[in-house]
Design an enzyme around this catalytic site. Structure first.
Site, short mmCIF file in Angstrom:
data_model
loop_
_atom_site.label_atom_id
_atom_site.label_comp_id
_atom_site.label_asym_id
_atom_site.label_seq_id
_atom_site.Cartn_x
_atom_site.Cartn_y
_atom_site.Cartn_z
N CYS A 70 0.75 -1.24 0.02
CA CYS A 70 0.13 -0.09 0.00
C CYS A 70 0.98 1.35 -0.03
O CYS A 70 1.70 1.63 0.69
CB CYS A 70 -0.98 -0.10 1.32
SG CYS A 70 -2.01 1.30 1.63
N CYS A 206 -0.77 3.62 -6.38
CA CYS A 206 -1.70 3.10 -5.54
C CYS A 206 -1.87 1.86 -5.89
O CYS A 206 -2.44 1.65 -7.18
CB CYS A 206 -2.94 4.12 -5.51
SG CYS A 206 -4.36 3.12 -4.75
N1 DGL Z 1 -3.95 0.53 -2.19
C1 DGL Z 1 -3.51 1.69 -1.21
C2 DGL Z 1 -2.38 2.49 -1.81
O1 DGL Z 1 -1.56 1.85 -2.47
C3 DGL Z 1 -4.43 2.35 -0.51
C4 DGL Z 1 -5.71 2.98 -1.33
C5 DGL Z 1 -6.65 3.51 -0.07
O2 DGL Z 1 -6.77 2.85 0.91
O3 DGL Z 1 -6.79 4.58 -0.13
O4 DGL Z 1 -2.47 3.64 -1.53
#
Ligand code: DGL
Length: 295
Positions: A70, A206
């Site tokens: 993440c 993301c």
């Molecule tokens: N998938 C995550 C990232 O890479 C988080 C997205 C989220 O929860 O806003 O930032």
């Protein structure tokens, strides 16, 4: 011992997929904090507390390493947790544990340089700039992590970030393709307008966006290279395991999928990406998460 992979939701499956493919015999536990997704619009302190809670859950379930799959958690929480919480936690647990992120591997892939390499000579940006577009959550964009870390290493790369406030939520909810296309097109256009032309290369900063990488590709000029976070992370993990034999990665090929949300809530977009049905076990958020959402 197992490798833990953590994300706010289904986006982390993109990293998980690459790790499982690269280390098929290793044991893995994936955790999606779907009770609290999305993280990208939350204040920093909440992101730190939720990330810590996710790590605790994975360590308590038998993992020795946690990969923060993440960008938001890695950008906002990783350094803080490594410096403040992890040393004491490791001591209390009495075994080696560590938390790693995906931003370092992405920056290594974007710059073509190992992380340790910081430019010796800091000068003006050269004329022929390689323009890198980064699409990310508002929290990651606000952290400026890609701008700061790339600037330390390469003066010929200019980073332009585009925050996409609703996109992770939409991917998490399995939004229809037409809706996703409209949002992605608007972000690609907004970024190109700010740069004055489309970016030369792009990072889907993301992990949720990697699930809809084809939508991004369709609005970027044909052939625009995308820096692939899952592949970059798998490469970095391979180097890490070679240097750190103290972290055995298991050899049973075990796979567990945990969620703090409702098991069964994984959408068809994520399952299509994964290439088959996903069965999540419910876990209770830890005390640290309760504390985070009371802030
Ligand atoms: N998938 C995550 C990232 O890479 C988080 C997205 C989220 O929860 O806003 O930032």
């Amino acid at each position: 011992m197992a490798i833990g992979v953590f994300d706010s939701g289904v986006g982390g499956l993109t990293i998980h997929r690459a790790l499982v493919d690269r280390f098929p015999r290793a044991d893995f536990t994936f955790l999606g904090d779907q009770a609290n997704v999305p993280y990208g619009g939350r204040p920093g302190e909440e992101i730190v507390a939720l990330t810590r809670a996710g790590c605790e859950t994975l360590f308590e379930s038998g993992c020795n390493l946690v990969v923060l799959a993440c960008n938001t958690a890695a950008a906002i929480a990783l350094r803080r947790l490594q410096q403040t919480w992890l040393p004491g936690y490791r001591q209390a647990l009495g075994r080696p544990v560590n938390v790693l992120g995906i931003i370092v591997p992405t920056i290594e892939a974007a710059t073509g340089l190992p992380w340790e390499h910081e430019a010796e000579r800091r000068g003006d940006k050269v004329e022929q700039l390689d323009v890198l577009g980064v699409f990310s959550t508002p929290a990651t964009t606000a952290s400026r992590v890609y701008e700061i870390e790339i600037d330390k290493r390469r003066q010929d790369i200019a980073v332009f970030s585009e925050p996409c406030p609703n996109l992770a939520r939409m991917v998490e909810a399995g939004a229809p393709r037409a809706e996703l296309e409209a949002v992605v097109e608007a972000h690609v256009r907004a970024l190109a307008k700010r740069i004055g032309r489309p970016p030369d290369r792009a990072v889907l900063g993301c992990t949720h966006y990697e699930i809809i990488a084809d939508v991004f590709r369709s609005f970027l000029p044909p052939g625009t290279p995308l820096i692939h976070q899952p592949g970059a992370t798998a490469d970095a993990m391979e180097r890490y395991f070679a240097r750190h034999p103290e972290y055995p990665i298991g050899d049973r090929g075990a796979r567990r999928f945990l969620t703090t949300g409702q098991p069964g809530a994984v959408n068809s977009l994520a399952e299509a990406f994964w290439g088959g049905p996903l069965h999540f076990e419910p876990v209770k958020p830890t005390a640290a998460a309760d504390q985070a959402i009371r802030i």
